[in-house]
Design a protein around this motif. Structure first.
Motif, PDB file in Angstrom:
ATOM      1  N   LYS A  26     -14.330  32.465 -32.160  1.00 55.56           N
ATOM      2  CA  LYS A  26     -14.995  32.885 -33.390  1.00 55.56           C
ATOM      3  C   LYS A  26     -16.321  32.156 -33.618  1.00 55.56           C
ATOM      4  N   GLY A  27     -17.333  32.944 -33.999  1.00 55.94           N
ATOM      5  CA  GLY A  27     -18.579  32.383 -34.510  1.00 55.94           C
ATOM      6  C   GLY A  27     -19.411  31.591 -33.522  1.00 55.94           C
ATOM      7  N   GLN A  28     -19.255  31.853 -32.234  1.00 59.04           N
ATOM      8  CA  GLN A  28     -20.033  31.104 -31.240  1.00 59.04           C
ATOM      9  C   GLN A  28     -21.411  31.699 -31.009  1.00 59.04           C
ATOM     10  N   GLY A  29     -21.638  32.911 -31.540  1.00 59.01           N
ATOM     11  CA  GLY A  29     -22.951  33.538 -31.408  1.00 59.01           C
ATOM     12  C   GLY A  29     -23.346  33.841 -29.975  1.00 59.01           C
ATOM     13  N   ARG A  30     -22.391  34.097 -29.130  1.00 57.74           N
ATOM     14  CA  ARG A  30     -22.662  34.317 -27.706  1.00 57.74           C
ATOM     15  C   ARG A  30     -22.758  35.810 -27.391  1.00 57.74           C
ATOM     16  N   LYS A  31     -23.501  36.131 -26.365  1.00 58.52           N
ATOM     17  CA  LYS A  31     -23.648  37.503 -25.905  1.00 58.52           C
ATOM     18  C   LYS A  31     -22.881  37.650 -24.597  1.00 58.52           C
ATOM     19  N   PHE A  32     -21.845  38.487 -24.626  1.00 59.37           N
ATOM     20  CA  PHE A  32     -21.000  38.697 -23.456  1.00 59.37           C
ATOM     21  C   PHE A  32     -21.285  40.087 -22.885  1.00 59.37           C
ATOM     22  N   ASP A  33     -22.155  40.143 -21.879  1.00 58.55           N
ATOM     23  CA  ASP A  33     -22.337  41.401 -21.164  1.00 58.55           C
ATOM     24  C   ASP A  33     -21.212  41.566 -20.146  1.00 58.55           C
ATOM     25  N   ASN A  34     -20.862  40.451 -19.519  1.00 60.37           N
ATOM     26  CA  ASN A  34     -19.701  40.379 -18.644  1.00 60.37           C
ATOM     27  C   ASN A  34     -18.881  39.180 -19.113  1.00 60.37           C
ATOM     28  N   ALA A  35     -17.590  39.362 -19.281  1.00 54.07           N
ATOM     29  CA  ALA A  35     -16.761  38.265 -19.765  1.00 54.07           C
ATOM     30  C   ALA A  35     -16.782  37.112 -18.762  1.00 54.07           C
ATOM     31  N   LYS A  36     -16.910  35.899 -19.265  1.00 53.59           N
ATOM     32  CA  LYS A  36     -16.912  34.728 -18.407  1.00 53.59           C
ATOM     33  C   LYS A  36     -15.531  34.546 -17.780  1.00 53.59           C
ATOM     34  N   ALA A  37     -15.533  34.080 -16.529  1.00 52.42           N
ATOM     35  CA  ALA A  37     -14.269  33.934 -15.807  1.00 52.42           C
ATOM     36  C   ALA A  37     -13.332  32.984 -16.527  1.00 52.42           C
ATOM     37  N   GLU A  38     -13.892  31.896 -17.081  1.00 53.35           N
ATOM     38  CA  GLU A  38     -13.030  30.924 -17.758  1.00 53.35           C
ATOM     39  C   GLU A  38     -12.405  31.501 -19.027  1.00 53.35           C
ATOM     40  N   MET A  39     -13.147  32.398 -19.685  1.00 51.89           N
ATOM     41  CA  MET A  39     -12.623  33.032 -20.891  1.00 51.89           C
ATOM     42  C   MET A  39     -11.427  33.921 -20.543  1.00 51.89           C
ATOM     43  N   VAL A  40     -11.577  34.731 -19.518  1.00 53.33           N
ATOM     44  CA  VAL A  40     -10.487  35.610 -19.090  1.00 53.33           C
ATOM     45  C   VAL A  40      -9.282  34.782 -18.659  1.00 53.33           C
ATOM     46  N   LYS A  41      -9.535  33.700 -17.951  1.00 52.84           N
ATOM     47  CA  LYS A  41      -8.452  32.834 -17.485  1.00 52.84           C
ATOM     48  C   LYS A  41      -7.714  32.212 -18.662  1.00 52.84           C
ATOM     49  N   GLU A  42      -8.457  31.779 -19.682  1.00 51.89           N
ATOM     50  CA  GLU A  42      -7.825  31.189 -20.868  1.00 51.89           C
ATOM     51  C   GLU A  42      -6.898  32.182 -21.555  1.00 51.89           C
ATOM     52  N   ILE A  43      -7.351  33.434 -21.661  1.00 58.53           N
ATOM     53  CA  ILE A  43      -6.519  34.462 -22.295  1.00 58.53           C
ATOM     54  C   ILE A  43      -5.281  34.727 -21.450  1.00 58.53           C
TER      55      ILE A  43
END
Length: 440
Positions: A26-43
């Motif tokens: 939440k609220g990181q103000g990031r632009k995700f055109d392609n999801a970061k690998a670490e983000m997908v792994k965390e989920i």
């Protein structure tokens, strides 16, 4: 000191519950055109994922598809906090992004309780982007045919989504036929006209669990607002209708013509995307609204209420009702953050305003208020079937603060002894109370 009661109780009950089952970006103000690998792994690796907070960033189609893939095995998923996640994106990107996310939850067999897509401004066509999430195994081609199949959803928030009258009518049809345990329906700031708003109001008839219908900030006009209140009163649900103070008034013919022109423009843009790719405009922040905060509390919403937040809460909360006052207390205190001085001050100022007003009223039932708090926190049994809230440290830290204030009657502390559950917490509490109780 009496304050030790809540301090120790907070340690014993709340520490392990604040982020249980929730993963937040939440609220990181990031632009995700392609999801970061670490983000997908965390989920993927998050065990028992129940809530995913994506709001306050911007996600493209490929990013949404990658996140969706990671959600396909999350069968315990319940809470979609997906507001404000498409700022700056093409309108044409939103439906496929939502389709991917929704389809993943269908694959997972998730049973949603909260669906928050507010502040996205995706319009009536964007509503269809969650078709795969909402539809049955056959046949539904739009949300009007699909929402009725959701049996577990309690909160739907499409505030600031510009669903307009077409989308509102579709939602009304779905609510009429389904959503048996719906508690909150937010269609605020959606450019909805009076006729469509009346259909929405009629759709909630018989919804015994409903607690709030928010149609503020639409285009009803004075007569439309009166008609809406009349319908809700006729259903004996007038007290469930949120404020209409920010109504935009009925649209004139020129506005309607402009809407038609804009829709034609969208068609031309879609046909010639390679020549003229127009990004969707950033969401327009809604005016300060205490009822919106109480519907779905967040620190950001609290701060956006500004310096008049205490007055806004005083006006919004019915302190004549001890139960509603207790519920407001828990919602405001839930966002308390000891490390964020601005949020901390905003919470305490708001709580002070409500409780000073409450305890100053001769008709206020203070003992009922304290008892209601204990019941809602799961610390006191009740003959009524009341589902306890998820306890977070803020609940008890703010209660610790409150019992030290001059407006809080010291004799009310005795009510805190009336615990019949949570034995370890009860023993801590009773022991401390015995130390601080004044001698007769």
């Amino acid at each position: 000191m009496a304050t030790d009661v809540v301090a120790q109780l907070a340690d014993s009950l709340a520490k392990t519950q604040v982020t249980e089952g929730e993963l937040s970006y939440k609220g990181q103000g990031r632009k995700f055109d392609n999801a970061k690998a670490e983000m997908v792994k965390e989920i993927q690796e998050f065990k028992g994922l129940q809530a995913l907070r994506l709001e306050g960033n911007t996600y493209g189609v490929e990013a949404a598809q990658a996140i969706a893939k990671a959600l396909e095995t999350k069968s315990e998923f319940k809470y979609c906090y997906w507001s404000d996640m498409f700022t700056g994106r093409l309108r044409s990107e939103i439906p496929p992004a939502l389709n991917s996310l929704g389809a993943a939850l269908m694959t997972a067999g998730a049973r949603l309780t909260v669906l928050d897509l507010s502040d996205n401004a995706f319009g009536p066509d964007g509503v269809k982007g969650i078709e795969k999430l909402l539809k049955s195994t056959k046949g539904a081609i739009a949300m009007a045919q699909a929402l009725k199949h959701l049996r577990s959803v309690q909160v739907i928030n499409f505030g600031d989504c510009l669903v307009r009258s077409e989308g509102a009518i579709a939602i009304a049809e779905a609510v009429t036929e389904g959503l048996p345990i719906l508690k909150e329906l937010n269609l605020s700031f959606g450019e909805i006209t009076g006729e469509a708003a009346l259909l929405v109001a009629q759709s909630v008839e018989g919804k015994a669990t409903l607690e709030k219908l928010d149609l503020n900030g639409n285009c009803l006009g004075e007569e439309g607002c009166d008609a809406l209140r009349e319908v809700m009163d006729g259903l004996n649900m007038g007290d469930l209708l949120g404020a209409l103070s920010d109504d935009e008034g009925e649209p004139d013919e020129e506005d309607e013509d402009e809407d038609d022109y804009e829709e034609d423009d969208d068609v031309e843009e879609e046909e010639d995307r390679s020549v003229n790719q127009v990004s969707s405009p950033p969401s327009v922040p809604r005016p300060p609204d205490a009822s919106s905060f109480l519907c779905l509390p967040s620190p950001d919403k609290l701060l956006k209420l500004g310096t008049k937040r205490a007055l806004l809460f005083e006006q919004q909360v019915d302190v004549a009702d001890a139960g509603k006052t207790a519920e407001a207390f828990l919602k405001i205190s839930s966002v308390y953050n000891e490390e964020d001085e601005e949020v901390k001050s905003a919470v305490l100022d708001s709580i002070d305003a409500i409780l000073r007003k409450a305890f100053a009223s001769p008709s206020f039932q203070g003992y009922d208020f304290v008892s209601s708090l204990l019941v809602m926190l799961g610390l006191l049994k009740s003959e009524d079937k009341v589902k306890p809230v998820r306890v977070v440290p803020g609940h008890l830290q703010v209660l610790e603060y409150v019992v030290r204030q001059d407006y809080f009657p010291q004799d009310h502390i005795a009510v805190l002894e009336a615990l019949e559950s949570c034995s370890s917490a009860r023993n801590i509490l009773k022991s401390t109370l015995e130390q601080v109780r004044p001698e007769n």
